[in-house]
Motif scaffolding. Sequence first.
Motif, mmCIF file in Angstrom:
data_model
loop_
_atom_site.group_PDB
_atom_site.id
_atom_site.type_symbol
_atom_site.label_atom_id
_atom_site.label_comp_id
_atom_site.label_asym_id
_atom_site.label_seq_id
_atom_site.Cartn_x
_atom_site.Cartn_y
_atom_site.Cartn_z
ATOM 1 N N GLY A 178 87.078 81.754 -28.699
ATOM 2 C CA GLY A 178 87.796 83.135 -28.531
ATOM 3 C C GLY A 178 87.387 84.295 -28.762
ATOM 4 O O GLY A 178 86.014 84.475 -28.589
ATOM 5 N N PRO A 179 88.006 85.398 -29.241
ATOM 6 C CA PRO A 179 87.401 86.823 -29.345
ATOM 7 C C PRO A 179 86.448 86.658 -30.527
ATOM 8 O O PRO A 179 85.622 87.327 -30.710
ATOM 9 N N ARG A 180 86.865 85.855 -31.775
ATOM 10 C CA ARG A 180 86.025 86.255 -33.134
ATOM 11 C C ARG A 180 86.235 85.074 -33.833
ATOM 12 O O ARG A 180 86.638 85.102 -34.987
ATOM 13 N N LEU A 181 85.618 83.925 -33.563
ATOM 14 C CA LEU A 181 85.788 82.965 -34.506
ATOM 15 C C LEU A 181 84.431 82.158 -34.109
ATOM 16 O O LEU A 181 84.113 81.872 -33.046
ATOM 17 N N ILE A 182 83.821 81.487 -35.201
ATOM 18 C CA ILE A 182 82.829 80.546 -34.961
ATOM 19 C C ILE A 182 83.160 78.913 -35.432
ATOM 20 O O ILE A 182 83.621 78.855 -36.481
ATOM 21 N N LEU A 183 83.295 78.203 -34.374
ATOM 22 C CA LEU A 183 83.357 76.545 -35.052
ATOM 23 C C LEU A 183 82.054 75.871 -35.052
ATOM 24 O O LEU A 183 81.135 76.129 -33.927
ATOM 25 N N VAL A 184 81.731 75.147 -36.137
ATOM 26 C CA VAL A 184 80.622 74.515 -36.538
ATOM 27 C C VAL A 184 80.801 72.853 -36.302
ATOM 28 O O VAL A 184 81.423 72.614 -37.116
ATOM 29 N N ASP A 185 80.496 72.222 -35.203
ATOM 30 C CA ASP A 185 80.455 70.831 -35.220
ATOM 31 C C ASP A 185 79.187 70.284 -35.958
ATOM 32 O O ASP A 185 78.003 70.874 -36.151
ATOM 33 N N THR A 186 79.326 69.254 -36.724
ATOM 34 C CA THR A 186 78.518 68.564 -37.606
ATOM 35 C C THR A 186 78.272 67.096 -37.309
ATOM 36 O O THR A 186 78.967 66.343 -36.770
ATOM 37 N N PRO A 187 77.009 66.614 -37.685
ATOM 38 C CA PRO A 187 76.549 65.288 -37.727
ATOM 39 C C PRO A 187 77.477 64.671 -38.594
ATOM 40 O O PRO A 187 78.152 64.997 -39.801
ATOM 41 N N GLY A 188 78.093 63.157 -38.259
ATOM 42 C CA GLY A 188 78.870 62.592 -38.950
ATOM 43 C C GLY A 188 78.334 61.723 -40.314
ATOM 44 O O GLY A 188 77.044 61.911 -40.425
ATOM 45 N N TYR A 189 79.163 61.749 -41.254
ATOM 46 C CA TYR A 189 78.715 60.873 -42.369
ATOM 47 C C TYR A 189 78.851 59.467 -42.452
ATOM 48 O O TYR A 189 79.716 59.121 -41.600
ATOM 49 N N GLY A 190 78.405 58.702 -43.109
ATOM 50 C CA GLY A 190 78.615 57.329 -43.024
ATOM 51 C C GLY A 190 77.729 56.306 -42.228
ATOM 52 O O GLY A 190 76.496 56.873 -41.927
ATOM 53 N N TYR A 191 78.282 55.359 -41.295
ATOM 54 C CA TYR A 191 77.300 54.617 -40.495
ATOM 55 C C TYR A 191 76.715 55.245 -39.503
ATOM 56 O O TYR A 191 77.043 56.342 -38.849
ATOM 57 N N ARG A 192 75.286 54.934 -39.465
ATOM 58 C CA ARG A 192 74.312 55.732 -38.481
ATOM 59 C C ARG A 192 73.932 57.063 -38.823
ATOM 60 O O ARG A 192 73.754 57.953 -37.920
ATOM 61 N N SER A 193 74.334 57.673 -40.078
ATOM 62 C CA SER A 193 74.160 58.955 -40.280
ATOM 63 C C SER A 193 72.698 58.840 -41.298
ATOM 64 O O SER A 193 72.230 58.003 -41.537
ATOM 65 N N GLN A 194 72.220 60.341 -41.435
ATOM 66 C CA GLN A 194 71.192 60.189 -42.209
ATOM 67 C C GLN A 194 71.385 61.206 -43.546
ATOM 68 O O GLN A 194 72.151 62.109 -43.569
ATOM 69 N N ALA A 195 70.779 60.668 -44.522
ATOM 70 C CA ALA A 195 71.079 61.281 -45.957
ATOM 71 C C ALA A 195 70.588 62.784 -45.928
ATOM 72 O O ALA A 195 71.494 63.545 -46.294
ATOM 73 N N ALA A 196 69.497 63.307 -44.797
ATOM 74 C CA ALA A 196 69.193 64.472 -44.946
ATOM 75 C C ALA A 196 70.232 65.375 -44.400
ATOM 76 O O ALA A 196 70.262 66.539 -44.993
ATOM 77 N N TRP A 197 71.161 65.042 -43.481
ATOM 78 C CA TRP A 197 72.200 65.591 -42.763
ATOM 79 C C TRP A 197 73.228 66.074 -43.740
ATOM 80 O O TRP A 197 73.692 67.278 -43.988
ATOM 81 N N GLY A 198 73.646 65.145 -44.761
ATOM 82 C CA GLY A 198 74.528 65.250 -45.850
ATOM 83 C C GLY A 198 74.077 66.541 -46.606
ATOM 84 O O GLY A 198 74.648 67.361 -47.179
ATOM 85 N N ALA A 199 72.789 66.657 -47.187
ATOM 86 C CA ALA A 199 72.266 67.450 -48.003
ATOM 87 C C ALA A 199 72.405 68.789 -47.341
ATOM 88 O O ALA A 199 72.775 69.686 -47.990
#
Length: 281
Positions: A103-124
């Motif tokens: 839109g005109p003025r918003l940032i949405l941030v998609d993230t890697p998921g937690y749990g199965y097949r995730s990596q601890a480093a992402w969570g940190a």
Amino acid sequence: MQCQSTAAPVDLRPTLAAKGAPLPVVRQFAAAQRFFEHGCDFLYSAEALRHHPRNEHVPEIVVLGASNVGKSSFLNALVGREGRAKVGQRPGKTKLMNAFGVGPRLILVDTPGYGYRSQAAWGAEILKYLEMRQRLRGAVVLLSLIKRQPSPEDLWVLRALAELNTRTLVVVTKADRQRPAEWPLVCSRMADAVLHEMDSLDETVCGYRWRAAVAGAESDVYVTAAGMDVDGKLGNGAGMGGVRAAILQMAGFDVRAEVTKTADNVVYAGPTVSFDDIQWG
Ligand SMILES: Nc1nc2c(ncn2[C@@H]2O[C@H](COP(=O)(O)OP(=O)(O)OP(=O)(O)O)[C@@H](O)[C@H]2O)c(=O)[nH]1
Ligand SMILES: [Mg+2]
């Protein structure tokens, strides 16, 4: 965990008090939809907090949830564009934090998921982002209706957000995978589990008021089928209208027939800068 300064919890009542006032709510949803469909551009990917470019002006909303819950699909449904964020059938598709200018003025941030097949480093790194990101205005936590209850990781994330005093919207998705007759029961069980967990937090910690953040909606937790298209159009799936309006309000916008900035969002008094004019790293 460190407390952030206490922004007042968002009050969804004026926006979502649907009972008895259907027309204005429809207008709000339409205005919110226009905002999100105004455009959606990929801005940057970040592996760590330090890779996020400085952002002093544009409100950010982060989408969190277990791997494969449907975060990227949800983002696409919000903006009504298939494939804007990459979707995968297997868990672990999104491996970086991906920022989109919406839109005109918003940032949405998609993230890697937690749990199965995730990596601890992402969570940190995501936790660091939640703690430190100056313009973060709120988080959307997705829960899957298929799982029937929040996982221990979901509850941990909800608690962490509460302790960080981050405004949070819980959205239950994949509703289309349950028989409609079961939706109300499964959802109310999920909502109860979430609210029970949040009630156990000391309300004085960080001044967080979970109930104020979710009260006023017809149900305490939003239910969507983000991946479902209705009338051939992604983003028309059940529940997305209310979620769009709630996200905008969380981000500091006033959603009426038009979407305008609220005082919370008008700290920046300089000229309006479009996404194209911002230098991203
Ligand atoms: N039936 C149904 N399927 C959905 C819905 N939302 C997402 N999906 C499916 O769920 C799978 C995972 O979707 P993604 O959006 O990639 O999930 P994600 O949470 O981003 O996954 P990661 O990036 O791996 O953490 C895909 O096969 C989607 O098509 C929904 O509302 N209903
Ligand atoms: Mg993803």
